[in-house]
Design an enzyme around this catalytic site. Structure first.
Site, mmCIF file in Angstrom:
data_model
loop_
_atom_site.group_PDB
_atom_site.id
_atom_site.type_symbol
_atom_site.label_atom_id
_atom_site.label_comp_id
_atom_site.label_asym_id
_atom_site.label_seq_id
_atom_site.Cartn_x
_atom_site.Cartn_y
_atom_site.Cartn_z
ATOM 1 N N ILE A 1 -5.172 -0.446 30.178
ATOM 2 C CA ILE A 1 -5.810 -1.475 31.014
ATOM 3 C C ILE A 1 -4.751 -2.168 31.878
ATOM 4 C CG2 ILE A 1 -7.705 -1.882 29.394
ATOM 5 C CD1 ILE A 1 -6.290 -4.609 28.740
ATOM 6 N N ASP A 2 -3.477 -2.108 31.464
ATOM 7 C CA ASP A 2 -2.425 -2.822 32.207
ATOM 8 C C ASP A 2 -2.109 -2.187 33.558
ATOM 9 O OD1 ASP A 2 -2.286 -4.375 29.972
ATOM 10 O OD2 ASP A 2 -0.208 -3.924 29.471
ATOM 11 N N MET B 1 -4.521 -10.031 29.747
ATOM 12 C CA MET B 1 -3.477 -9.127 29.263
ATOM 13 C C MET B 1 -2.577 -8.676 30.413
ATOM 14 S SD MET B 1 -4.970 -6.803 26.176
ATOM 15 C CE MET B 1 -5.088 -7.507 24.521
ATOM 16 N N ARG C 1 1.490 -7.199 29.694
ATOM 17 C CA ARG C 1 2.727 -7.640 29.030
ATOM 18 C C ARG C 1 3.941 -7.593 29.968
ATOM 19 N NH1 ARG C 1 4.521 -6.345 24.096
ATOM 20 N NH2 ARG C 1 2.411 -6.403 23.322
ATOM 21 N N ARG D 1 -8.429 -27.053 29.854
ATOM 22 C CA ARG D 1 -8.826 -26.198 28.727
ATOM 23 C C ARG D 1 -8.224 -24.815 28.938
ATOM 24 N NH1 ARG D 1 -10.245 -30.454 27.147
ATOM 25 N NH2 ARG D 1 -12.248 -31.063 26.218
ATOM 26 N N HIS E 1 -8.503 -9.137 23.473
ATOM 27 C CA HIS E 1 -8.988 -7.756 23.338
ATOM 28 C C HIS E 1 -10.379 -7.531 23.885
ATOM 29 C CE1 HIS E 1 -5.506 -7.886 20.708
ATOM 30 N NE2 HIS E 1 -5.431 -6.575 20.893
HETATM 31 O O1 F6P Z 1 -2.504 -1.579 25.714
HETATM 32 C C1 F6P Z 1 -1.831 -2.564 26.416
HETATM 33 C C2 F6P Z 1 -2.135 -3.904 25.806
HETATM 34 O O2 F6P Z 1 -3.498 -4.176 25.885
HETATM 35 C C3 F6P Z 1 -1.311 -5.023 26.417
HETATM 36 O O3 F6P Z 1 -1.884 -5.561 27.560
HETATM 37 C C4 F6P Z 1 -1.231 -5.997 25.268
HETATM 38 O O4 F6P Z 1 -0.073 -6.781 25.373
HETATM 39 C C5 F6P Z 1 -1.165 -5.107 24.084
HETATM 40 O O5 F6P Z 1 -1.792 -3.912 24.422
HETATM 41 C C6 F6P Z 1 -1.795 -5.699 22.839
HETATM 42 O O6 F6P Z 1 -1.559 -4.850 21.781
HETATM 43 P P1 F6P Z 1 -2.248 -4.958 20.360
HETATM 44 O O7 F6P Z 1 -3.654 -4.428 20.501
HETATM 45 O O8 F6P Z 1 -1.420 -4.099 19.492
HETATM 46 O O9 F6P Z 1 -2.276 -6.401 19.968
#
Ligand code: F6P
Length: 342
Positions: free
Chosen positions: A126-127, A169, A171, A266, A272
């Protein structure tokens, strides 16, 4: 020939559609066989698999998640990891692999290929940060989910004259934040590519209030960081795969905005929810195209490649080149987002 498929790393909408595309092309065009390895590279390390055929894949184009399961484990975590992968492949007479994954899974795939395993990569996340492709599947769905959330948050922010900080999300990159921020008409977007200055953000929000706009939406990518020396944030914890456990910058930004401006604030962390659910139409088509194209490359023996979307068609790129760097948000698009900052 017989091909093994695995899905690794974080799940995302469209994984099942890729699997379905691979199986359909294998069985109906080539008369090839497909076996699915469970939980990413884990299935090859531990020899856990399931047979895949057209019947097993019926209806998968619409279904989120992955029927194969996924994990972030990879062969190089173990001294004998690659040997175990090869042994499992030999045991099941598998000639080649189709590896569906993001940066981590595909980097491991490039090494496994260099160590003698025939494979083709499919860029998932998704990133949207995999280099060599304009798009990874899953990104479009995540942007739509985040945009829907921003639309909803806007009406409540307006009713209460509040600032709402939305953490999405991303990272290392701000693709989701930037696209959803622009689509949702966000007041400010913060991305990992450009460290932010909290004083400047608060000043922008004050300016907006002076102009009579009393609610704001601030979109923050989870990997966004303050410019050095501008704000103290605690170091994230590191998980067993060496990844920083992110999620929390939204709360920091919201607290600072409220304290410094006095505007009621807020925060909503989308987390997820962005990875779950049914893929968008665009992701269903892209995933299907990737699956069919990856199987074609595997059948032709064009190993060490990654299928990629460029100029509105799916092409093949060298996998090792794609995993050598990340794809960051284009500065032009960041500049478009900034045009709307107060
Ligand atoms: O797959 C990428 C991602 O969704 C990132 O955007 C996010 O930082 C990471 O996975 C979260 O990982 P996990 O599901 O292991 O918490």
């Amino acid at each position: 020939m017989k091909v093994g498929v695995l899905t690794g790393g974080g799940d995302c909408p469209g994984l099942n559609a890729v699997i379905r595309g691979v199986v359909r092309k294998a069985e109906r065009t080539y008369g090839d066989e497909v076996v699915g390895f469970l939980d990413g590279w884990r299935g090859l390390l531990d020899d856990r698999q399931m047979p895949l055929d057209v019947e097993a894949c019926r209806g998968l184009v619409t279904r989120g998640g992955t029927i194969l399961g996924t994990s972030r484990d990879q062969p190089y975590m173990f001294d004998d990891g690659v040997e175990r992968v090869k042994a499992t492949m030999a045991r099941h007479c598998v000639d080649a692999l189709i590896v569906i994954g993001g940066e981590g899974t595909l980097s491991a795939a490039a090494r496994v290929h260099a160590d003698g395993v025939g494979l083709v990569g499919v860029p998932k996340t998704i990133d949207n940060d995999v280099a060599g492709t304009d798009r990874t599947f899953g990104f479009d769905t995540a942007v739509q989910t985040a945009t829907d959330a921003i639309d909803r948050l806007r009406t409540t922010a307006e009713s209460h004259d509040r600032v709402i900080v939305v953490e999405v999300m991303g990272r290392h990159v701000g693709h989701i934040a930037t696209w959803a921020g622009i689509a949702g008409g966000a007041t400010i977007v913060l991305v990992p590519e450009e460290p932010f200055d909290i004083s400047a953000i608060c000043e922008s929000l004050r300016r907006r209030h002076q102009r009579g706009r009393f609610s704001s939406i601030v979109v923050v990518a989870e990997g966004a960081t303050p410019a050095p020396g501008t704000l103290d944030v605690s170091e994230p914890t590191i998980d067993e795969y060496g990844h920083a456990r992110l999620g929390g910058i939204g709360n920091v930004v919201a607290k600072e905005i409220e304290q410094r401006t006095g505007f009621e604030t807020r925060v909503t962390v989308l987390g997820h929810v962005q990875r779950g659910g049914t893929p968008s139409a665009l992701d269903r088509v892209l995933s299907t195209w990737y699956g069919v194209a990856a199987m074609t490359a595997a059948h032709e023996g064009d190993f060490g490649t990654m299928v990629a979307f460029q100029n509105n068609r799916v092409v093949r790129m060298r996998l090792d080149e794609c995993v050598a760097s990340l794809k960051y948000t284009h500065p032009d698009l960041l500049s478009v987002a900034r045009t709307f900052f107060p």
